[in-house]
Design an enzyme around this catalytic site. Sequence first.
Site, mmCIF file in Angstrom:
data_model
loop_
_atom_site.group_PDB
_atom_site.id
_atom_site.type_symbol
_atom_site.label_atom_id
_atom_site.label_comp_id
_atom_site.label_asym_id
_atom_site.label_seq_id
_atom_site.Cartn_x
_atom_site.Cartn_y
_atom_site.Cartn_z
ATOM 1 N N SER A 172 -1.011 -1.265 -1.967
ATOM 2 C CA SER A 172 -2.011 -1.214 -0.893
ATOM 3 C C SER A 172 -2.603 0.162 -0.654
ATOM 4 O O SER A 172 -3.648 0.263 -0.003
ATOM 5 C CB SER A 172 -1.365 -1.641 0.420
ATOM 6 O OG SER A 172 -1.674 -2.948 0.708
ATOM 7 N N LYS A 210 -6.203 0.776 -1.354
ATOM 8 C CA LYS A 210 -7.268 0.272 -0.468
ATOM 9 C C LYS A 210 -8.060 1.415 0.173
ATOM 10 O O LYS A 210 -9.256 1.308 0.406
ATOM 11 C CB LYS A 210 -6.658 -0.612 0.626
ATOM 12 C CG LYS A 210 -6.014 -1.895 0.090
ATOM 13 C CD LYS A 210 -5.202 -2.604 1.174
ATOM 14 C CE LYS A 210 -4.567 -3.884 0.652
ATOM 15 N NZ LYS A 210 -3.652 -4.497 1.645
ATOM 16 N N TYR A 236 -9.062 -6.370 -7.974
ATOM 17 C CA TYR A 236 -8.141 -6.023 -6.870
ATOM 18 C C TYR A 236 -6.703 -5.893 -7.385
ATOM 19 O O TYR A 236 -5.994 -4.934 -7.064
ATOM 20 C CB TYR A 236 -8.236 -7.085 -5.765
ATOM 21 C CG TYR A 236 -7.181 -6.932 -4.697
ATOM 22 C CD1 TYR A 236 -7.263 -5.906 -3.757
ATOM 23 C CD2 TYR A 236 -6.075 -7.786 -4.651
ATOM 24 C CE1 TYR A 236 -6.273 -5.735 -2.790
ATOM 25 C CE2 TYR A 236 -5.089 -7.624 -3.692
ATOM 26 C CZ TYR A 236 -5.190 -6.605 -2.767
ATOM 27 O OH TYR A 236 -4.197 -6.429 -1.822
ATOM 28 N N TYR A 280 0.608 -1.275 8.425
ATOM 29 C CA TYR A 280 0.955 -2.674 8.735
ATOM 30 C C TYR A 280 1.119 -2.840 10.242
ATOM 31 O O TYR A 280 0.399 -2.200 11.000
ATOM 32 C CB TYR A 280 2.211 -3.103 7.969
ATOM 33 C CG TYR A 280 2.099 -2.945 6.468
ATOM 34 C CD1 TYR A 280 1.133 -3.637 5.746
ATOM 35 C CD2 TYR A 280 2.949 -2.106 5.759
ATOM 36 C CE1 TYR A 280 1.026 -3.498 4.369
ATOM 37 C CE2 TYR A 280 2.847 -1.968 4.375
ATOM 38 C CZ TYR A 280 1.881 -2.665 3.699
ATOM 39 O OH TYR A 280 1.774 -2.524 2.335
ATOM 40 N N VAL A 336 3.504 -1.884 -0.585
ATOM 41 C CA VAL A 336 4.740 -2.654 -0.770
ATOM 42 C C VAL A 336 5.639 -2.139 -1.892
ATOM 43 O O VAL A 336 6.779 -2.572 -2.001
ATOM 44 C CB VAL A 336 4.483 -4.159 -1.011
ATOM 45 C CG1 VAL A 336 4.054 -4.850 0.255
ATOM 46 C CG2 VAL A 336 3.501 -4.386 -2.122
HETATM 47 N N1 GLU Z 1 -0.975 -6.085 -4.241
HETATM 48 C C1 GLU Z 1 -0.337 -6.367 -2.997
HETATM 49 C C2 GLU Z 1 -0.897 -7.642 -2.372
HETATM 50 O O1 GLU Z 1 -2.054 -7.873 -2.453
HETATM 51 C C3 GLU Z 1 -0.526 -5.195 -2.097
HETATM 52 C C4 GLU Z 1 0.122 -5.394 -0.780
HETATM 53 C C5 GLU Z 1 0.542 -4.142 -0.098
HETATM 54 O O2 GLU Z 1 0.926 -3.150 -0.733
HETATM 55 O O3 GLU Z 1 0.515 -4.157 1.133
HETATM 56 O O4 GLU Z 1 -0.195 -8.420 -1.809
#
Ligand code: GLU
Length: 320
Positions: free
Chosen positions: A63, A66, A189, A241, A259
Amino acid sequence: MPSIQTFIESLHQQYRDLDAGQLASYIPELAKVDPHYFAISVVTTDGQVFQVGDVGQPFTIQSISKVFVYGMALEDWGRDRLLEKVGVEPTGDPFNSLIRLDEDSHRPDNPMINAGAIATTGLIKGDNPTERLNRLLAMFRRYVGKEVYVDISTFLSERATGHRNRAMAHLMLNFGMIGDNLEEVLDLYFQQCALFVTCQDLATMAAALANQGRHPLTGEQVVKPEYVRDILSVMYTCGMYNFAGEWAYRVGIPAKSGVSGGILAVVPNQAGIAVFSPPLDQNGNSVRGLKVFEALSQEYGFHLFDLSMGHCRLKDSLSS
Ligand code: GLU
């Protein structure tokens, strides 16, 4: 006051045996990682590097990607056009929730949750999938300051199991928030999430954001300075989060976690800081990472509301 190097070494020693948290397992490849990896890196805006632990161990960025893709979408579309497709409001829902998207907002609330991140990735400009991937990789290369690679195993693992993300993409297509090239957007993604980085890379990337978008070592302008504030704002409100509010209260700097166990944080005008330690708490944040950041913020006073009152002691510690 201890030097930053001495202090991070003591934190590493203090927390390396902390045995709490779980590895993310919903992406099968992530469950295979050694939970003992533990690294702390600090890169200052003038290019000094302080670090300890497994700082060169590659792991997938997840994530944290992002943040940087959002920066690129801002450059591609500008603030107002991007806001039509992706909001900037924290949700208080899990990062992979579909409920508000379906029943209420229809537009993803912010770019740090999965729906918003997938929509953002879908906006990256380019004539075809290869060109879009190449633009993303070139952007990450500028931030890291060297060649970058996608971990194909993790990409395939997530592509094979990412059904919630696929469901979100379909919902967003239904609401006109993304185009009908769904599988291609999801591939991009999943590829951005599977980018290999090290803890040192993350701290370097954060240092570029701390330095108004200028890379601390190569000197390259990696993102337009006028968008750095926007990127840092969504990190501050939505990056951790369902702990984002408490993080703002306790640590008080823009950050993003992923994650795979990374946390990247920006101390404006001072430094980029990253921690890598895979076991996660119930919110999905690295357990050791939270401990380290809380202690660092306390010790050096880099909470934004300390910083803005001139109480930050980080720069002083570099020379002591
Ligand atoms: N690739 C993970 C997903 O889309 C990233 C989630 C994350 O790191 O929060 O679920």
